[in-house]
Design a protein around this motif. Structure first.
Motif, mmCIF file in Angstrom:
data_model
loop_
_atom_site.group_PDB
_atom_site.id
_atom_site.type_symbol
_atom_site.label_atom_id
_atom_site.label_comp_id
_atom_site.label_asym_id
_atom_site.label_seq_id
_atom_site.Cartn_x
_atom_site.Cartn_y
_atom_site.Cartn_z
ATOM 1 N N ILE A 23 40.371 20.457 68.586
ATOM 2 C CA ILE A 23 39.593 21.125 69.630
ATOM 3 C C ILE A 23 39.035 20.099 70.613
ATOM 4 O O ILE A 23 39.036 20.321 71.836
ATOM 5 C CB ILE A 23 38.480 21.977 68.990
ATOM 6 N N LEU A 24 38.581 18.960 70.111
ATOM 7 C CA LEU A 24 38.091 17.899 70.995
ATOM 8 C C LEU A 24 39.210 17.361 71.882
ATOM 9 O O LEU A 24 39.009 17.117 73.073
ATOM 10 C CB LEU A 24 37.487 16.765 70.163
ATOM 11 N N GLU A 25 40.390 17.159 71.305
ATOM 12 C CA GLU A 25 41.522 16.653 72.075
ATOM 13 C C GLU A 25 41.904 17.634 73.179
ATOM 14 O O GLU A 25 42.165 17.244 74.331
ATOM 15 C CB GLU A 25 42.719 16.420 71.152
ATOM 16 N N TYR A 26 41.942 18.904 72.853
ATOM 17 C CA TYR A 26 42.280 19.934 73.835
ATOM 18 C C TYR A 26 41.232 19.957 74.955
ATOM 19 O O TYR A 26 41.585 19.985 76.148
ATOM 20 C CB TYR A 26 42.353 21.292 73.140
ATOM 21 N N ALA A 27 39.961 19.940 74.582
ATOM 22 C CA ALA A 27 38.885 19.962 75.580
ATOM 23 C C ALA A 27 38.931 18.724 76.457
ATOM 24 O O ALA A 27 38.700 18.798 77.670
ATOM 25 C CB ALA A 27 37.530 20.076 74.878
ATOM 26 N N LEU A 28 39.235 17.578 75.860
ATOM 27 C CA LEU A 28 39.306 16.335 76.632
ATOM 28 C C LEU A 28 40.421 16.407 77.669
ATOM 29 O O LEU A 28 40.241 15.989 78.817
ATOM 30 C CB LEU A 28 39.529 15.152 75.689
ATOM 31 N N ARG A 29 41.565 16.935 77.295
ATOM 32 C CA ARG A 29 42.676 17.040 78.244
ATOM 33 C C ARG A 29 42.331 17.968 79.403
ATOM 34 O O ARG A 29 42.643 17.681 80.560
ATOM 35 C CB ARG A 29 43.922 17.539 77.518
ATOM 36 N N ILE A 30 41.670 19.085 79.095
ATOM 37 C CA ILE A 30 41.242 20.009 80.149
ATOM 38 C C ILE A 30 40.240 19.323 81.072
ATOM 39 O O ILE A 30 40.311 19.432 82.307
ATOM 40 C CB ILE A 30 40.612 21.273 79.527
ATOM 41 N N ALA A 31 39.298 18.594 80.475
ATOM 42 C CA ALA A 31 38.245 17.936 81.255
ATOM 43 C C ALA A 31 38.817 16.847 82.150
ATOM 44 O O ALA A 31 38.408 16.695 83.307
ATOM 45 C CB ALA A 31 37.196 17.355 80.310
ATOM 46 N N ILE A 32 39.758 16.054 81.636
ATOM 47 C CA ILE A 32 40.372 14.994 82.436
ATOM 48 C C ILE A 32 41.089 15.581 83.650
ATOM 49 O O ILE A 32 40.970 15.085 84.778
ATOM 50 C CB ILE A 32 41.348 14.171 81.569
ATOM 51 N N LEU A 37 32.613 13.353 82.661
ATOM 52 C CA LEU A 37 33.673 13.812 81.760
ATOM 53 C C LEU A 37 33.101 14.124 80.376
ATOM 54 O O LEU A 37 33.397 15.176 79.792
ATOM 55 C CB LEU A 37 34.753 12.734 81.648
ATOM 56 N N ALA A 38 32.278 13.230 79.860
ATOM 57 C CA ALA A 38 31.674 13.446 78.544
ATOM 58 C C ALA A 38 30.803 14.691 78.536
ATOM 59 O O ALA A 38 30.813 15.479 77.581
ATOM 60 C CB ALA A 38 30.847 12.221 78.136
ATOM 61 N N GLN A 39 30.048 14.878 79.599
ATOM 62 C CA GLN A 39 29.188 16.054 79.686
ATOM 63 C C GLN A 39 30.017 17.332 79.744
ATOM 64 O O GLN A 39 29.653 18.348 79.146
ATOM 65 C CB GLN A 39 28.279 15.944 80.915
ATOM 66 N N PHE A 40 31.140 17.275 80.453
ATOM 67 C CA PHE A 40 31.988 18.462 80.572
ATOM 68 C C PHE A 40 32.670 18.784 79.245
ATOM 69 O O PHE A 40 32.768 19.954 78.857
ATOM 70 C CB PHE A 40 33.023 18.252 81.676
ATOM 71 N N VAL A 41 33.157 17.761 78.551
ATOM 72 C CA VAL A 41 33.741 17.984 77.228
ATOM 73 C C VAL A 41 32.705 18.608 76.299
ATOM 74 O O VAL A 41 32.988 19.568 75.569
ATOM 75 C CB VAL A 41 34.274 16.670 76.628
ATOM 76 N N SER A 42 31.491 18.067 76.332
ATOM 77 C CA SER A 42 30.422 18.602 75.484
ATOM 78 C C SER A 42 30.128 20.056 75.821
ATOM 79 O O SER A 42 29.842 20.866 74.931
ATOM 80 C CB SER A 42 29.148 17.759 75.660
ATOM 81 N N LYS A 43 30.212 20.384 77.103
ATOM 82 C CA LYS A 43 29.979 21.765 77.536
ATOM 83 C C LYS A 43 31.103 22.689 77.069
ATOM 84 O O LYS A 43 30.852 23.806 76.608
ATOM 85 C CB LYS A 43 29.844 21.819 79.051
#
Length: 946
Positions: A142-151, A224-230
């Motif tokens: 889930i973190l990997e997926y969110a990170l890709r979306i955020a990037i 980016l970190a804030q968006f992933v966290s969101k």
């Protein structure tokens, strides 16, 4: 399957009523699916079992009946699914749910996957280690997926981030999400928070080939970190996928959301406290570029597992962490399987303490997983095979018990209830027929764990029963003579109570590696001792930055007021180098001045009123300096020289009222005037981008948005030298959806035509504080006139009802999260907010603006009484009550830090507060607090209720 057989199946479950209720609801809502389900006895048994064990998952199935057919397909595979496999499932899930917002999608996917994992758990189809590993793999995916979306989103907005390599070539910058805690060791619970650290490769800037201009890598990766966290932690109607916790990052709550590899390495090598390095025992790359983490850990591992660590020191540090948990843990109505005596935390600390003690010279025992590390430690003969078996069995039992407790309703709970009916339910879920049998096994496991814990941590020495070759004799040396061998020998002359002071020890530990080691004179040490006794909170500031010790005054000194604004501007103005170096100078100077104020406060040389005046002046000076830094950085970035910078800072809240205190936020509204003017001699040198910004009125918003980013960074971003303030811009027009700065006309137009009553209440305290002071003051005056005129045109009933509504909402939102014995002196009933809201309501209702000379709450109350807005009784209740609460709040901030809760579980802090308030006892403190809160609430209701 017949109804009779279904009933027999249900009756054998731990909670037959929940299972039956689920099946009735399911049949009523989905009669066709229910008929199909009844034909598949095995699948029906699985579904009813899930419903019996977890009402949370029962609700999930009722909301998504299609998950049942999906669950049937999963029964053929019982292996632990890896991250990549789960990622593929998530991608397919997205294809059929593409209409969902990403945070909702992730929450739903996690809930669906838990159906499969928990069913395997209940059926004992895997070990506890396999279960927690799969839960962790799910989080990684889930973190990997969110990170890709955020990037993708941030690149579209700011362009790709770049850095320069050793050959001076531009290369793409990357980020790694580092997992800490249980996720870091792949031992995640069903309801665990996920502790994260965002590490990016290096500084640089983005390409700017997006919808917005280029920004620095630091800004990009923080966003980016804030968006992933969101995305991962953002609440929706279906909850969040996970609760994201970034507090274990460098500098904790006040640290930036993302940190560069270089800065992170420097922090853990030079600044991090012992417990922070202990956290890294359980760390790994969860998503993104794993090479960043590998490089990071390679550089800091010698600080985590030190070859110079002594056994006693390692055990003592971990023991202190455990004792701190015991102090802070609230009294629970039931046994806490995590933090209780003989609980999971003791098992984890046994492993971590021994790793810290011996891992410096024995890399093989540095495993992050608790069970693996225990096995290797036993192999090194640090405890017996019998003890290893006891720890393994206890860990498996306690973790399964923790899972049963958490999955009932999806809550992060660790409490085995005392209530007999609820306890029996838990016992049945753990495959016991009677509470007595369950209790006996629970007591056996916890006693075994605590006996081992006591043997290890309770002995003065800890020698391996068989000496492993990998551990040298010198590493076994113990005793305070080694631990303090490099510290000034005069420490032994200090009072015993000082030796036991944790805050003092932290400072001494920090001083060992500073220029002050062995150089503290007696009078300075006595002052430090007195200071630490009263304010452990500020003592930690010194421990984190030993150079501040030179700014600690002596108890015999007198306070000499300084012109903070003049000094800060002069010091920063001398710095002709980079933006970061200017911030460093500002932070170091600010910290010294704040420590000086706190010290004279502790020593009784400054009154509470004086400290607030001084802190308000320091805040204003810091803001003014930040404005000048912003102007300088804009000139540097756009290669121009700004002659006139019409940028105004307005303050609300404590800053607006002139009552800043330790830890206060800066509640700000930022206003801009016309186009900044440039010096003519450099105008011809402006770049095309600069020319565009300064000649088109349409670009003013863009220019000042960039100015706001720099300004807020100057005040609130964390550097290795700390941070100044938390900046809060949420009271700007349109709140979080509005622009971060407004033109004067736009701001006043908003107040006149679109502002709400709750905003008027906040703007009563508005005043100009820094920047273009003429613009700031004229805007503030005009704004206050507008809101008072708005109030005169409004219905009194509307003013009263809205004031009551907002106050009640804040009380419920803030206090509901702090249930128990805690007393909230700000948000709770009869707290300071009662006084604030009542006075501001009366100011608006009776058109009593703030006095330009005295904007304090006390001064406002006096003015309201003189105007006839307050009865004598209400005036006395408010003024005396607020004075007491304000004194209490001030001392809370000084002693324990930023908190609105009375520290009922910390008798030492309460005693210090009691003494500083000149009260006879803690009982006297509670009685007076109760008396004033009742009086305040009585007057509040008298004013705000019809």
């Amino acid at each position: 399957m017949s109804d009779e057989n279904i009933q027999k199946l249900i009756q054998d479950l731990p909670d037959p009523e929940s299972a039956e209720r689920f099946f009735i609801n399911f049949t009523e809502k989905f009669s066709f699916e229910a008929k199909k389900l009844k034909k598949d006895a095995g699948l029906l048994s699985d579904v009813l079992t899930l419903a019996s064990f977890s009402p949370l998952l029962a609700a999930t199935l009722l909301q998504n009946p299609g998950y049942i057919s999906w669950l049937k397909k999963q029964k053929t595979s019982q292996k632990v699914r890896e991250k990549d496999e789960i990622l593929e499932s998530l991608a397919r899930f997205n294809l059929i749910n593409s209409e969902l917002e990403t945070n909702v999608l992730l929450a739903r996917f996690r809930r669906r996957e838990l159906l499969r994992i928990y069913l395997h758990d209940i059926r004992n189809l895997g070990t506890i280690a396999e279960t927690t590993e799969e839960i962790s793999n799910l989080a990684d995916a889930i973190l990997e997926y969110a990170l890709r979306i955020a990037i993708q989103e941030k690149n579209n907005r700011y362009g790709t981030p770049f850095e320069t390599d050793e050959n001076n070539r531009a290369i793409q910058s990357t980020i790694c999400i580092v997992a800490l805690g249980k996720l870091g060791s792949k031992e995640l619970n069903y309801s665990s928070d996920i502790d994260l650290l965002f590490l990016y490769s290096s500084e640089g800037e983005t390409s700017g080939q997006g919808a917005k201009d280029s920004i620095t890598n630091r800004e990009y990766f923080v966003k980016l970190a804030q968006f992933v966290s969101k995305l991962v932690g953002g609440q929706s109607g279906e909850g969040a996928a996970y609760r994201v916790d970034l507090r274990l990052r460098p500098n904790g709550r006040v640290g930036t959301a993302a940190i560069s590899l270089k800065d992170a390495v420097n922090y853990y090598k030079t600044t991090a406290r012992t417990w922070e390095r202990q956290v890294l025992i359980r760390s790994r790359a969860a998503a993104g570029n794993a090479e960043i983490f590998n490089e990071f850990f390679e550089k800091v591992k010698s600080k985590v597992f030190s070859t110079d660590e002594t056994v006693e020191n390692a055990l003592r540090n971990v023991r202190l962490s455990k004792e701190q948990i015991n102090v802070e843990k609230n009294a629970d109505k039931g046994f806490n399987v995590k933090l209780g005596k003989g609980g999971i935390r003791e098992i984890e600390f046994i492993a971590q303490a021994l790793q810290l003690a011996y891992g410096g010279k024995d890399e093989w025992i540095r495993a992050s997983h608790t069970l693996i590390s225990l096995d290797r430690l036993a192999n090194r003969k640090l405890f017996t095979e019998n003890e290893l078996t006891q720890l393994f069995e206890a860990y498996s039992f306690l973790r399964r018990l923790e899972h049963r407790l958490q999955m009932k309703n999806g809550l992060q709970t660790h409490i085995v209830p005392d209530d007999s009916e609820k306890r029996l339910m838990v016992a049945k879920q753990m495959i016991f027929l009677a509470i007595a049998d369950f209790d006996e096994v629970l007591q056996t496991h916890t006693k075994n764990v605590n006996d081992i814990f006591t043997r290890i941590f309770g002995n003065e020495t800890l020698e391996p029963q068989t000496k492993p070759e990998e551990i040298s004799d010198s590493d076994k040396q113990i005793g305070s003579e080694k631990i303090f061998s490099e510290v000034d020998s005069t420490i032994d002359e200090l009072p015993t109570e000082t030796k036991s002071s944790r805050a003092y020890k932290q400072i001494i530990s920090s001083l060992e590696k500073s220029e002050f080691a062995g150089k503290l004179k007696r009078e300075k040490r006595d002052s430090l001792n007195s200071f630490c006794k009263v304010s452990p909170h500020f003592a930690e500031m010194i421990a984190a930055n030993p150079n501040l010790i030179k700014n600690l005054p002596l108890k015999s000194d007198d306070f000499l007021e300084k012109n903070y604004k003049e000094r800060l501007i002069e010091l920063v103005g001398q710095e002709k180098n980079s933006f970061s170096e200017k911030l460093s100078v500002l932070r170091k100077s600010w910290s010294a001045y704040l420590l000086e104020i706190a010290s004279f406060d502790v020593f009784g040389k400054l009154s509470r009123k004086q400290t607030k005046v001084l802190q308000t002046k320091l805040a204003e000076a810091s803001i003014e300096t930040a404005v000048l830094i912003t102007k300088s950085e804009l000139e540097n970035r756009f290669k121009v020289e700004i002659e006139n910078f019409p940028f105004a800072v307005l303050g609300l809240g404590k800053l607006g009222g002139g009552g800043m205190d330790y830890g206060s936020d800066l509640d700000l509204v930022l206003i801009y005037g016309s186009v900044p003017s440039l010096k003519s001699q450099v105008s011809s040198k402006k770049s095309q981008e600069s020319q565009r910004l300064w000649t088109l009125d349409l670009e003013l918003g863009t220019f000042y948005a960039r100015a706001v980013e720099i300004f807020v960074t100057a005040l609130s971003s964390l550097t290795r030298d700390g941070l100044l303030y938390r900046v809060d811009l949420r009271l700007r027009p349109d709140g979080k959806n509005g622009a971060t700065s407004s033109s004067k006309s736009g701001f006043l137009n908003y107040l006149e035509n679109r502002s709400a009553i709750w905003e008027w209440l906040a703007y009563v305290k508005l005043r100009g504080v820094a920047g273009d002071l003429e613009l700031a003051k004229s805007t503030a005056i005009a704004a206050r006139n507008i809101i008072h005129q708005n109030a005169q045109n409004a219905e009194i009933a509307d003013l009263r009802n809205e004031t009551w509504r907002v106050r009640e909402r804040l009380e419920k939102e803030k206090s509901s999260a702090r249930k128990g014995k805690n007393i909230d002196i700000k948000f709770g009933e009869g707290g300071m907010l009662d006084v604030y809201f009542a006075t501001r309501f009366l100011q608006l209702c009776d058109n009593v603006p703030d006095d330009s000379e005295n904007r304090s709450t006390t001064g406002t109350l006096q003015k309201l009484r003189e105007n006839g807005s307050l009865t004598e009784k209400d005036f006395q209740n408010f003024s005396k009550g607020y004075l007491f609460l304000s004194q209490l709040d001030h001392n809370l901030r000084l002693i324990i830090g930023r908190s609105t809760l009375l520290p009922v579980a910390n008798p030492k802090a309460l005693q210090t507060i009691t003494q500083r308030l000149n009260l006879n006892s803690i009982t006297d403190l509670h009685e007076k607090l109760t008396f004033h809160r009742l009086n305040i609430r009585s007057s509040f209701e008298n004013i705000l209720k019809d």
